[in-house]
Structure formats: structure tokens, C-alpha cells
Design an enzyme around this catalytic site. Sequence first.
Site, PDB file in Angstrom:
ATOM      1  N   GLU A  21       0.826  -1.227   0.000  1.00  0.00           N
ATOM      2  CA  GLU A  21       0.000   0.000   0.000  1.00  0.00           C
ATOM      3  C   GLU A  21       0.852   1.265   0.000  1.00  0.00           C
ATOM      4  O   GLU A  21       0.603   2.181  -0.789  1.00  0.00           O
ATOM      5  CB  GLU A  21      -0.971  -0.030   1.180  1.00  0.00           C
ATOM      6  N   ASP A  40      -0.955   6.462   6.919  1.00  0.00           N
ATOM      7  CA  ASP A  40      -2.247   6.025   6.393  1.00  0.00           C
ATOM      8  C   ASP A  40      -3.239   5.836   7.546  1.00  0.00           C
ATOM      9  O   ASP A  40      -3.165   4.841   8.277  1.00  0.00           O
ATOM     10  CB  ASP A  40      -2.019   4.706   5.625  1.00  0.00           C
TER      11      ASP A  40
END
Length: 566
Positions: A145, A168
Site C-alpha cells: 500500500e 495512512d
Amino acid sequence: MILGIDLGTTNSVCAVFKDGKSQLIPNRFGDYMTPSVVSFEKDGKIHIGQSAKTRAALYPKETVKAFKRYMGSDKTYKFHGQLYTPVELSSLIIKHLVEDAENFLGEKITEVIISVPAYFNNIQRSATKQAAELAGLKVDKLINEPTAAAIAYGLQDKPEYTDFMIVDLGGGTFDVSIMEYFDGVLEVKASGGDNFLGGEDFTNTLIELYLTKARIRSKQLNQKAKQKLYYSIEQYKREISTNRPLVIEPFLEVKADKVEITFDEYKQACEKLLQKISKPIERCLRDSGLEPAEIDEIILVGGASRMGFIKTMVTRMFKKIPRTDIDPDLTIAVGAAIQAGLKAKDKDLGDIVLTDVSPYTLGTGVVNDNDVYNSQGLLFDPIIERNTTVPASRVKTYITVRNNQKQVQMEIYQGESRLVKNNIKLGEITVNVPKAKAGQEMVELRFSYDINGLLDVDAHVPSTGEAKQITINNAPGELSEAEIQASKDKLAKLKVHPREDEKIAELIMRAESIYENSLEQDRAAITNALSQFEAVLERQDPKEIERVAKDFNDFLADFETNGWFD
Ligand code: AMP
């Protein structure tokens, strides 16, 4: 065509590389984000995505979400007598996304690139691959990610060594990664976070603040009222700003004061959460061996990173303004699609993965002294924390809790919840202890975890020298051909709503949900509108249904904004 998929804990997003750029794909509802939620009806019918999320309000027990947290573990979920693994549930989501993408693009999708957290180990990565394979797709590659986020921001075009950090903050998870890029290779140098920290916690904090100020006790609220409270406050949370205080008129069916909440009050209430965010950032930095000034770029990802004080906090810590120019909810999917594009041009980026970490927290259960009524069960006491570099060996000491206790039985759990009942039990170990007063005898419990997912548990009683050992194989292993076929057969029996039907089903469920939350005149209005809508459905004229569905949608949206939130 290769589809880039961000298979998220709360929402999933997909995109393709087309006409020289990444193109996001709207789902059947016209949204880029599809909730990672599945809901099971009794008769084998299932709902996936938005309609499953809507159905969750009416049938929470038949609905599952956040199963990504258990990818690669042997946790199962049971609905109407049938068991489902996180891999199978993820495969339903992937299939649903692919169906929407094919419909939008008018092209068949046979290959996918799926993003996974940087800390996912080999077991979790192969589980993600299996999910796509169960959905009949070839996995071109898995992409980290943070790598995808970095690519979305074009960091692959940097000419020299670049160190960067991706923060994140999603709905329920927080991941931070520090990566280095040089000459076509992105390397994860450190990763950290908290599997149970995200925007939801900020919503809960605002709820508590509201209830205190409005002088409402949560005991006064039934399940439905709590749901309405959560839904409304979540919206308020998105509006809160330094410019003007939030003004909240009573909106629940209980006596309440009109409330004003300033940004500073909210921020102060969130202080503990902000500390919980800064700790893993600091630890990750320490693990990477870099100084704050050596981080060249910081990128914020995840819906909850939109909260202004997250940006301020990161700016203060690093004396650098983080980048937020791409929608934080869509960044990873954008990057996954660009990766597909780079591959087509033979400029594929190498992705060095950090897999030598424990993917879950491993620990034992301890008595909760504060739980007078014993309603919560044992508390989880972590021994090896998630993200610990493996192989790792840690020991903790536990004392007897009763006078003349003869044995100590230790249960072994994996998971991130404070309560063992929400985690996965892996096994137990029992040792004998000499009779003594409570607290005088002790047991040393050692956990040793290796890269193959083998957990050795040793229990040792120092006063007698008694020792016991068990080994738990924590890797569920690859599925055999026969198991894959059995899974496919099971999923094939489920009746997925046809695309068009699903929109209609979602509208009806939304209306029912609003009905449950309303009173008298509103209920009459909803009943009336719903019967008119159902009468149109009976006539089976697709054009008319489409037109009326749009009006009905607007009617419900009016209720959701006016009826609920003002
Ligand atoms: P979503 O972006 O819908 O996936 O939500 C992920 C998390 O981000 C949820 O907890 C949302 O409440 C939160 N979130 C999304 N947008 C905002 C915003 N503008 N301000 C504060 N929180 C947000």
C-alpha cells in the site's frame, strides 16, 4: 486489461491505466469507494458493497466487515449454518469490484494488481492472492500500500535516493511506513501502526463529548438511537473546523440540551488519540535509523487523515508539510493502476517487501480485576506485539490468582482486541503449581515466533522447575486443489443480486432503515413513498423504474440530511 485494486479494511477502490493515466472506476452506485462489507440473507442471497453496508443497519448479525484484519488466519464467520473464511469473503468483494469495472469499461478483466499492507507477511500475502484466484482472476502482482501511494505521487521519477514516509489513517486502522527509493527499487525500511486505531475512534470521542455536553447518558439510548447518534456525529466530525463551533440541536428522542462544540474542545478531547498516532510514527522512524530531517517527503493517505490536526501534527514533528494533493481515500488505487501502466511499458518497479515481522499480536488471557460482574471475560495481555521483527522470543511472568491454586491454565490468543473473546484462540497450556497464597506462585510464559508462522509456547514454574511446551502452527497453509474447488462450489451457490436489482434493493433497505429511525408523520411519508415505488416496480418497465428510482433516492437523501442531521 489489468485492474488495480485497493482492497481496504473498510472500503475498496479500483482503477485502470488508460490513455496514459490512471482512471478511477465508479461502482454501480456511481461511487469510487465500495464498502468492504458482505451481508447474507437466509435463503442464500447475498449483498456485497454498498447494499451490504445499508443492510448492516437492519441486520447487523447477518453482516460482516473488517475481515481483512484476519486475512491469513484461520478465523471463520458463520452465517445461516455455513462457514466463511476471510479469503472467501475477500473473493466476493474482488468479484464484485471486477464486475463493476467490466461493466464500466466494457472489457473483460482477467488480471489484477492488489495492494496489501507493507507489514503483511507471506501467509497474509498468499491469502490475498488466493482470494483473487477464487474469484477466477490471475494476480499479476501484489503491491505494498505505501508503495502504491508513493507511485501515485510520482516518486518513481525522482533522480536520486529518496526517503519518504506514508501515514495512512483509515476508518479503523493506522499504518505508517518509511520507504527508500533508488534506481527502480522501493524498499520498506520500517513499518508500524495500530490495527485498531482510526477515524472511528475520533467519531467515538466526539460522541462522548456530545453526550456529556447534551447531558444524555448512553444508557438512555437504545440500539437504533445509538446508530443514529453514530451516523449523525460522523457527519458533524467531517464539518468541524476552526472557523466556527459546531451547533447541534437535539436530534435524538430523549431530552437533550442544545450543544456547541468548538474545535479546540474537540482537539483537546482527541489528545490521547493523537498521542497514539505519534508513538508509532516515532517508533517507525527509530526503526528506520533515519533522522526526521532525512525524510524527503511525507504523504498522507486514508479518509481520516483529512482531519486538519493530523496534518498539523505531522508538520510539527517533521518540520515539513505533508503532501495531500490526491484524494486520500483514492491514492492507493491510483498508484496500483499506475503500477499496471508501468508494467505495460516494461518499467515495472521493484518492490522490496518487509515480511519478517509478526503480522498479529500474540498473547494470553488474564483476569480483569475491574470487571466485577465478569461480563467481559479475560483481558488480552500481549506477549509478542504485532509488527515485531521475527524470529522473536519474549517472556512474561504471571502470578496465581486464588489461594491454594493447584494449576495455572494459560490460554493463547492472536488478535488486537483488548478482550480475548474478540481474538482468536490458538491453544492452551496448563502447569501445576504448589499450594500457596494467591500471588505467591508464578509461571513464566515464553512465546517464540518464527518466520514460518510456528509459535513455541513454554510455561515454566520457577519454584518447582516444572516446564511444559507446545508448538502451534499458525500458518493455515496453502489450499489444496480440492479445497479451492470446494470453496468455489460453496461461493457459486450464493445468489448475488443482479446489478440493477441491487440498486433497488439498497433503496428499499435504506427506506426501511430511515423508517425505523423516524416517528409518526415521517413514517407515514416513507410508507407512502415506498408503496408508490413498489407499485412502479410491479409494472416492470426498466425506463420508468430508473426514473422513479432516482426520485426516490432524492427523497431519501432529503430525509437523511434534513430529517436526521438538523
Ligand atoms: P472513508 O473516507 O469514508 O473511508 O472513512 C474513513 C474514515 O475517515 C472514517 O472514520 C471517516 O469518518 C473519516 N473521514 C473521512 N472524511 C473525513 C473528513 N473530511 N474529516 C474527518 N474525518 C473524515
